[in-house]
Design an enzyme around this catalytic site. Structure first.
Site, PDB file in Angstrom:
ATOM      1  N   LYS A  81      54.544  44.401  50.504  1.00  0.00           N
ATOM      2  CA  LYS A  81      53.219  44.755  51.019  1.00  0.00           C
ATOM      3  C   LYS A  81      52.119  44.178  50.134  1.00  0.00           C
ATOM      4  O   LYS A  81      52.361  43.801  48.984  1.00  0.00           O
ATOM      5  CB  LYS A  81      53.079  46.278  51.098  1.00  0.00           C
ATOM      6  CG  LYS A  81      53.149  46.987  49.751  1.00  0.00           C
ATOM      7  CD  LYS A  81      53.039  48.492  49.923  1.00  0.00           C
ATOM      8  CE  LYS A  81      53.106  49.192  48.565  1.00  0.00           C
ATOM      9  NZ  LYS A  81      52.964  50.651  48.689  1.00  0.00           N
ATOM     10  N   TYR A 106      26.901  44.187  28.116  1.00  0.00           N
ATOM     11  CA  TYR A 106      25.963  44.914  28.963  1.00  0.00           C
ATOM     12  C   TYR A 106      25.731  46.328  28.453  1.00  0.00           C
ATOM     13  O   TYR A 106      26.666  47.024  28.035  1.00  0.00           O
ATOM     14  CB  TYR A 106      26.510  45.018  30.396  1.00  0.00           C
ATOM     15  CG  TYR A 106      26.767  43.710  31.097  1.00  0.00           C
ATOM     16  CD1 TYR A 106      25.970  42.587  30.876  1.00  0.00           C
ATOM     17  CD2 TYR A 106      27.817  43.596  32.013  1.00  0.00           C
ATOM     18  CE1 TYR A 106      26.206  41.400  31.537  1.00  0.00           C
ATOM     19  CE2 TYR A 106      28.057  42.406  32.685  1.00  0.00           C
ATOM     20  CZ  TYR A 106      27.260  41.304  32.446  1.00  0.00           C
ATOM     21  OH  TYR A 106      27.485  40.136  33.099  1.00  0.00           O
TER      22      TYR A 106
END
Length: 357
Positions: free
Chosen positions: A30, A256
């Site tokens: 999957k 950041y």
């Protein structure tokens, strides 16, 4: 320079051979085979001798059929495109009693697997009584065009949990159900329940079962930490490059939003060309990267970059390894970064160079 997602094809194949041993496996492919690539994974598993596959997507099931014309393909999610199931000979779960009665006529000539809900409660018939109701109704259905009950299955939600009794509870409930239906005289071509964790806990396939339905172990990650690293080997390498090395001083903020504050002068930070935009989890960045065989702490993660605190042995253009067999995906799973599949699924293969060696 661009970060690279790379698989050693020979190691991938050898790991699959070692996982399968002499057991019958249904390979879970999957989500683009855990993002290893559906075509690549199916071809390698076919070489191992695996001829039974499962996925959650009808689109993927059809792709598998084109790759493996003679394979058994099982769809773990119910769909409503019944003509496509017939056209491509795809077997499908029967997810509930309501679904059965609503679509009993639509399901003609489609091979279905009766699903038992068990403790996961995600999908499936709720009890042995509901199982028997479907089976009895099916036997009494005299319509020549009717569905074909081929399989019986469940999913264990707690097989990788050792501090709670839930796996033993769901295991017993399932095995009792299988024994009851077989004693009643019902027969199934496929009976499958075990994921990678259950497969290793039980040292093989359950009695009366045709397959173990194995996913993550085939892709090189241990389902729980007691499995020896030598039993499951990782073929995947994810690596970036040192773009430059910069020196910062005590009190300087890097990354950041004040992500990292230097605690001493002349702190050396390697700027690396991989970040969360490439699918590196922020929780993964709380740990280390491997440079020239040594682990160095990651200090800040940005969209396309990260800072790694290094020493004078690290220079521009050095490789920075986030994952390989020495710094494995499953190591960080056990450290709480996220499930094996979560770390694999996150990585953005549109921005990473993807290669098979």
């Amino acid at each position: 320079m661009t970060a690279i997602w790379s698989v050693d094809t020979e190691k991938f194949y050898e790991n699959a051979v070692n996982v399968a041993q002499d057991n019958q496996l249904m390979a879970v492919v999957k989500n683009n085979a855990y993002h290893y690539g559906l075509e690549f994974a199916v071809q390698q598993f076919k070489k191992v001798g695996i001829q039974t596959f499962s996925t959650t997507s009808l689109r993927e099931a059809i792709r598998i059929r084109k790759l493996a014309p003679d394979a058994t393909i099982f769809l773990m999610n119910a769909v409503y495109e019944f003509d496509k199931l017939r056209a491509y000979h795809i077997q499908m779960t029967l997810p509930s009693l309501d679904f059965y009665y609503e679509h009993v006529e639509d399901l003609y000539d489609i091979q279905v697997h009766l699903e038992y809900e068990n403790l996961l409660h995600r999908s499936g018939l709720k009890s042995i009584a509901e199982m028997r109701e479907v089976l009895i109704h099916h036997v009494q259905n005299k319509n020549e065009q009717r569905m074909i009950i081929t399989g019986l299955w469940t999913h264990f939600g707690y097989a990788d949990e050792f501090d709670v009794p839930d796996y033993e509870i769901e295991r017993k409930a399932w095995l009792d159900l299988v024994d009851t239906l077989l004693t009643d005289g019902y027969q199934f071509d496929l009976i499958h329940a075990q994921n990678s964790a259950s497969y290793y806990r039980e040292d093989g396939v359950f009695p009366h079962h045709t397959h173990a339905r194995v996913g993550i172990a085939l892709y090189g990650s241990r389902p729980y930490s007691d499995v020896e690293e030598t039993e499951i080997k990782q073929s995947l390498t994810v690596k970036g490059n040192v773009i430059q090395v910069r020196e910062v001083n005590q009190g300087d903020y890097c990354g950041y939003s004040f992500a990292y504050e230097a605690t001493q002068d002349e702190t050396r930070l390697a700027v690396v060309d991989v970040g969360y935009g490439d699918g590196i989890l922020k929780s993964r960045a709380q740990h280390e990267a491997l440079i020239n065989g040594k682990r160095y702490p990651i200090r800040a993660l940005m969209m396309s970059h990260m800072f790694v605190e290094v020493d004078s042995n690290v220079r521009a253009q050095d490789e920075v390894i986030l994952y390989n067999n020495d710094i494995r995906v499953d190591e960080f799973t056990f450290k709480g970064v996220g499930a094996n599949s979560e770390q694999l699924s996150a990585m953005n293969h549109d921005s990473l160079i993807k290669e098979y060696r």
